[in-house]
Design an enzyme around this catalytic site. Structure first.
Site, PDB file in Angstrom:
ATOM      1  N   THR A   1      31.939 -23.590  -1.755  1.00  0.00           N
ATOM      2  CA  THR A   1      31.249 -24.803  -1.313  1.00  0.00           C
ATOM      3  C   THR A   1      30.980 -24.730   0.185  1.00  0.00           C
ATOM      4  O   THR A   1      31.731 -24.112   0.924  1.00  0.00           O
ATOM      5  CB  THR A   1      32.083 -26.067  -1.615  1.00  0.00           C
ATOM      6  OG1 THR A   1      31.368 -27.213  -1.152  1.00  0.00           O
ATOM      7  CG2 THR A   1      33.445 -26.035  -0.955  1.00  0.00           C
TER       8      THR A   1
ATOM      9  N   ASN B   1      30.500 -27.709   1.601  1.00  0.00           N
ATOM     10  CA  ASN B   1      30.800 -29.097   1.934  1.00  0.00           C
ATOM     11  C   ASN B   1      32.208 -29.190   2.535  1.00  0.00           C
ATOM     12  O   ASN B   1      33.211 -28.954   1.866  1.00  0.00           O
ATOM     13  CB  ASN B   1      30.682 -29.928   0.637  1.00  0.00           C
ATOM     14  CG  ASN B   1      30.926 -31.402   0.868  1.00  0.00           C
ATOM     15  OD1 ASN B   1      31.780 -31.788   1.657  1.00  0.00           O
ATOM     16  ND2 ASN B   1      30.179 -32.229   0.150  1.00  0.00           N
TER      17      ASN B   1
ATOM     18  N   LYS C   1      34.781 -31.451   0.761  1.00  0.00           N
ATOM     19  CA  LYS C   1      35.378 -30.862  -0.440  1.00  0.00           C
ATOM     20  C   LYS C   1      36.418 -29.813  -0.060  1.00  0.00           C
ATOM     21  O   LYS C   1      37.488 -29.736  -0.662  1.00  0.00           O
ATOM     22  CB  LYS C   1      34.297 -30.200  -1.292  1.00  0.00           C
ATOM     23  CG  LYS C   1      33.320 -31.162  -1.939  1.00  0.00           C
ATOM     24  CD  LYS C   1      32.351 -30.366  -2.787  1.00  0.00           C
ATOM     25  CE  LYS C   1      31.359 -31.227  -3.515  1.00  0.00           C
ATOM     26  NZ  LYS C   1      30.440 -30.407  -4.323  1.00  0.00           N
TER      27      LYS C   1
ATOM     28  N   ASP D   1      31.832 -28.923  -9.102  1.00  0.00           N
ATOM     29  CA  ASP D   1      30.553 -29.620  -9.187  1.00  0.00           C
ATOM     30  C   ASP D   1      30.891 -31.046  -9.579  1.00  0.00           C
ATOM     31  O   ASP D   1      31.749 -31.275 -10.438  1.00  0.00           O
ATOM     32  CB  ASP D   1      29.610 -28.978 -10.198  1.00  0.00           C
ATOM     33  CG  ASP D   1      28.190 -29.487  -9.971  1.00  0.00           C
ATOM     34  OD1 ASP D   1      27.676 -29.337  -8.847  1.00  0.00           O
ATOM     35  OD2 ASP D   1      27.595 -30.053 -10.901  1.00  0.00           O
TER      36      ASP D   1
ATOM     37  N   TYR E   1      28.366 -41.150  -1.954  1.00  0.00           N
ATOM     38  CA  TYR E   1      28.278 -42.529  -2.436  1.00  0.00           C
ATOM     39  C   TYR E   1      29.543 -43.347  -2.127  1.00  0.00           C
ATOM     40  O   TYR E   1      29.668 -44.487  -2.585  1.00  0.00           O
ATOM     41  CB  TYR E   1      28.034 -42.520  -3.959  1.00  0.00           C
ATOM     42  CG  TYR E   1      26.719 -41.861  -4.342  1.00  0.00           C
ATOM     43  CD1 TYR E   1      25.534 -42.583  -4.360  1.00  0.00           C
ATOM     44  CD2 TYR E   1      26.668 -40.508  -4.665  1.00  0.00           C
ATOM     45  CE1 TYR E   1      24.331 -41.977  -4.697  1.00  0.00           C
ATOM     46  CE2 TYR E   1      25.467 -39.888  -5.002  1.00  0.00           C
ATOM     47  CZ  TYR E   1      24.304 -40.631  -5.014  1.00  0.00           C
ATOM     48  OH  TYR E   1      23.113 -40.018  -5.336  1.00  0.00           O
TER      49      TYR E   1
ATOM     50  N   LYS F   1      42.292 -41.625  -1.017  1.00  0.00           N
ATOM     51  CA  LYS F   1      41.204 -41.260  -1.940  1.00  0.00           C
ATOM     52  C   LYS F   1      41.610 -40.053  -2.786  1.00  0.00           C
ATOM     53  O   LYS F   1      41.430 -40.058  -4.004  1.00  0.00           O
ATOM     54  CB  LYS F   1      39.912 -40.969  -1.152  1.00  0.00           C
ATOM     55  CG  LYS F   1      38.778 -40.531  -2.067  1.00  0.00           C
ATOM     56  CD  LYS F   1      37.521 -40.109  -1.314  1.00  0.00           C
ATOM     57  CE  LYS F   1      36.587 -39.350  -2.264  1.00  0.00           C
ATOM     58  NZ  LYS F   1      35.429 -38.750  -1.615  1.00  0.00           N
TER      59      LYS F   1
ATOM     60  N   HIS G   1      38.308 -38.204  -8.518  1.00  0.00           N
ATOM     61  CA  HIS G   1      37.889 -37.258  -9.552  1.00  0.00           C
ATOM     62  C   HIS G   1      38.245 -35.825  -9.143  1.00  0.00           C
ATOM     63  O   HIS G   1      38.763 -35.049  -9.930  1.00  0.00           O
ATOM     64  CB  HIS G   1      36.385 -37.414  -9.791  1.00  0.00           C
ATOM     65  CG  HIS G   1      35.553 -37.428  -8.526  1.00  0.00           C
ATOM     66  ND1 HIS G   1      35.894 -38.175  -7.429  1.00  0.00           N
ATOM     67  CD2 HIS G   1      34.437 -36.749  -8.173  1.00  0.00           C
ATOM     68  CE1 HIS G   1      34.999 -37.983  -6.472  1.00  0.00           C
ATOM     69  NE2 HIS G   1      34.116 -37.117  -6.889  1.00  0.00           N
ATOM     70  N   ARG G   2      37.984 -35.486  -7.871  1.00  0.00           N
ATOM     71  CA  ARG G   2      38.265 -34.123  -7.405  1.00  0.00           C
ATOM     72  C   ARG G   2      39.768 -33.882  -7.325  1.00  0.00           C
ATOM     73  O   ARG G   2      40.268 -32.838  -7.719  1.00  0.00           O
ATOM     74  CB  ARG G   2      37.610 -33.898  -6.037  1.00  0.00           C
ATOM     75  CG  ARG G   2      37.576 -32.441  -5.587  1.00  0.00           C
ATOM     76  CD  ARG G   2      36.611 -32.233  -4.438  1.00  0.00           C
ATOM     77  NE  ARG G   2      35.276 -32.652  -4.815  1.00  0.00           N
ATOM     78  CZ  ARG G   2      34.712 -33.809  -4.457  1.00  0.00           C
ATOM     79  NH1 ARG G   2      35.346 -34.639  -3.657  1.00  0.00           N
ATOM     80  NH2 ARG G   2      33.516 -34.130  -4.873  1.00  0.00           N
TER      81      ARG G   2
HETATM   82  P1  IMP Z   1      27.456 -31.124  -5.581  1.00  0.00           P
HETATM   83  O1  IMP Z   1      27.639 -30.546  -4.229  1.00  0.00           O
HETATM   84  O2  IMP Z   1      26.350 -30.551  -6.379  1.00  0.00           O
HETATM   85  O3  IMP Z   1      28.752 -31.167  -6.341  1.00  0.00           O
HETATM   86  O4  IMP Z   1      26.961 -32.599  -5.316  1.00  0.00           O
HETATM   87  C1  IMP Z   1      27.768 -33.632  -5.482  1.00  0.00           C
HETATM   88  C2  IMP Z   1      27.072 -34.917  -5.008  1.00  0.00           C
HETATM   89  O5  IMP Z   1      27.685 -35.974  -5.733  1.00  0.00           O
HETATM   90  C3  IMP Z   1      27.345 -35.173  -3.538  1.00  0.00           C
HETATM   91  O6  IMP Z   1      26.272 -34.792  -2.727  1.00  0.00           O
HETATM   92  C4  IMP Z   1      27.540 -36.675  -3.513  1.00  0.00           C
HETATM   93  O7  IMP Z   1      26.285 -37.301  -3.422  1.00  0.00           O
HETATM   94  C5  IMP Z   1      28.114 -36.982  -4.876  1.00  0.00           C
HETATM   95  N1  IMP Z   1      29.604 -36.947  -4.812  1.00  0.00           N
HETATM   96  C6  IMP Z   1      30.422 -36.024  -5.391  1.00  0.00           C
HETATM   97  N2  IMP Z   1      31.715 -36.292  -5.105  1.00  0.00           N
HETATM   98  C7  IMP Z   1      31.684 -37.380  -4.316  1.00  0.00           C
HETATM   99  C8  IMP Z   1      32.722 -38.117  -3.671  1.00  0.00           C
HETATM  100  O8  IMP Z   1      33.912 -37.807  -3.720  1.00  0.00           O
HETATM  101  N3  IMP Z   1      32.308 -39.177  -2.963  1.00  0.00           N
HETATM  102  C9  IMP Z   1      31.009 -39.550  -2.850  1.00  0.00           C
HETATM  103  N4  IMP Z   1      30.011 -38.882  -3.395  1.00  0.00           N
HETATM  104  C10 IMP Z   1      30.342 -37.800  -4.139  1.00  0.00           C
END
Ligand code: IMP
Length: 202
Positions: A7, A9, A12, A67, A164, A185, A190-191
């Site tokens: 990732t 991010n 994350k 994801d 979000y 959190k 979820h994570r």
């Molecule tokens: P990914 O990088 O494809 O997994 O995109 C996940 C997207 O879902 C992120 O860009 C957020 O918009 C949303 N998202 C996933 N996890 C979270 C969280 O823990 N908090 C807020 N938004 C989340």
């Protein structure tokens, strides 16, 4: 054990490090992986597999991918796997033009679009979902999923987190994720749940 987090991010990556403190995490860039893996699957698990396998194959190291996304009941599970690209993919042109001030802030624009989609909707129940996949170079794979439930607020509350978070009022915390400390959190997210389950399987 050395693991590559598939990732870019930083939020994350921090959550992964907090839940696996005894593992040495490299970011994808630190492991020399700079590609953007296209998320072409229609499930969180499918997309997490794509990312983990791509990074494991390119680096030769165990790779952990996540994801995740937001699923809103009244919108039939939208934005789901399109959470990161919600407004870019689904907002009409005139809506995008009217919100051009937000074009530099993808998360803020997605939140604004979600509020537009939910205008006048009473059932605001929603959950976040996360799939995590850990791939080893010898072909073994471990998978887990986690969910956290709540509802979408009428307006943003708090500035913590990402995506979000300011719009998601958590059933567990009785406040929005945007108002929660990172540790609070992670304990219910979820994570956090998906990673804890993966840890047990490991
Ligand atoms: P990914 O990088 O494809 O997994 O995109 C996940 C997207 O879902 C992120 O860009 C957020 O918009 C949303 N998202 C996933 N996890 C979270 C969280 O823990 N908090 C807020 N938004 C989340």
């Amino acid at each position: 054990m050395k693991l590559v987090a598939a990732t870019g991010n930083q939020h994350k990556l921090r959550e992964m490090r907090e839940i696996f403190p005894d593992f040495e995490f490299l970011s994808a860039e630190e492991a020399g992986f700079f590609e953007d893996v296209e998320e072409t699957e229609d499930s969180f698990l499918g997309n997490a597999r794509l990312k983990a396998r791509a990074v494991m194959r390119a680096t030769g190291l165990p790779a952990l991918a996540d994801d995740s996304g937001l699923c809103v009941d009244a919108l039939g599970g939208e934005p789901g796997v399109y959470s990161a690209r919600y407004s870019a993919l689904l907002a009409p042109r005139d809506w995008l033009a009217a919100h051009s001030a937000l074009c530099g802030d993808r998360d803020a624009r997605n939140r604004a679009f979600l509020l537009t989609r939910l205008r006048g909707v009473n059932d605001r129940s929603a959950h976040f979902c996360c799939a995590v996949v850990l791939c080893f170079p010898d072909g073994r794979e471990l998978e887990a999923e986690g969910r956290t439930f709540g509802r979408i607020l009428e307006r943003e509350q708090g500035t913590c987190g990402f995506g979000y978070d300011p719009l998601f009022f958590s059933d567990d915390l009785h406040k929005s994720f945007g108002e929660a400390e990172e540790g609070e959190k992670n304990a219910v997210s979820h994570r956090g749940r998906a990673l804890s389950l993966l840890r047990e399987k490991l």
